[in-house]
Enzyme design. Sequence first.
Site, short mmCIF file in Angstrom:
data_model
loop_
_atom_site.label_atom_id
_atom_site.label_comp_id
_atom_site.label_asym_id
_atom_site.label_seq_id
_atom_site.Cartn_x
_atom_site.Cartn_y
_atom_site.Cartn_z
N ILE A 89 0.84 -1.19 0.00
CA ILE A 89 0.00 0.00 0.00
C ILE A 89 0.88 1.25 0.00
O ILE A 89 1.80 1.36 0.80
CB ILE A 89 -0.91 0.03 1.25
N CYS A 90 0.58 2.15 -0.89
CA CYS A 90 1.28 3.43 -0.93
C CYS A 90 0.42 4.46 -0.20
O CYS A 90 -0.56 4.97 -0.75
CB CYS A 90 1.54 3.86 -2.37
#
Length: 232
Positions: A89-90
């Site tokens: 996840i960014c």
Amino acid sequence: KREISLITTDPPPGVCCYVPGDQSNIANLRAQITGPEGSPFADAVFLLTVHIPPRYPFEPPKCRFVTNASSVSECDGIYHPNIDTAGRICLDTLKSPPAGSWSPAVSLASLLLGIRTLLGQPNPDDGLMPDISNLYKTNMYKWENEAKKRCSTFGSAEGVARLERMLDGIPDNFEEKDIVKNTTEDYNRKRYHDSSGNSENTKGDVVIICNDSNKKDNFESVGICSKKSKIG
């Protein structure tokens, strides 16, 4: 420990977090997040692993969506600009300064809510998936259709149960007896069962999905029903 106890007994809307199975290691948690309303993920539920580092809260937890890597090519993943095929996840809050915005003041509940918000509000300018980010910016309608398509299998209750079995090393052909389908508002959700196979729940309510049949805690619904389910 107090924070983990709080989020497992009184989770925020759309989120649940728990220690898997009969494990006592509170550093390795699992979470489930429902897709935000108004997004392509609205009718889906997703499984995450949450690792609490030794330096927490001075270091952010490591959160990742669980995907079946062997089936990613078969649309077994989240079609999102900020989530890659491995479930990474960014999100700024998941990174320590100066690269990110993590702070010891951020609670685990707030972090998981932030991930849920990201599902409904992608940031294509800071994406992990260039092709998906570009499609999101140039053809929103096509992106939404593809995201919904993947949710139909990957984001289902059965899909979450399969991923939990994968994490627990249980063969995929194992028959999950604890899944109870509830068709209220077209949702499929799992109920907790006590050791005798009975459960207490208000008729028509939908409760949090969780594969831990030994757990006796009470949970608020993940934003779907308004009443607390009394189990055990």
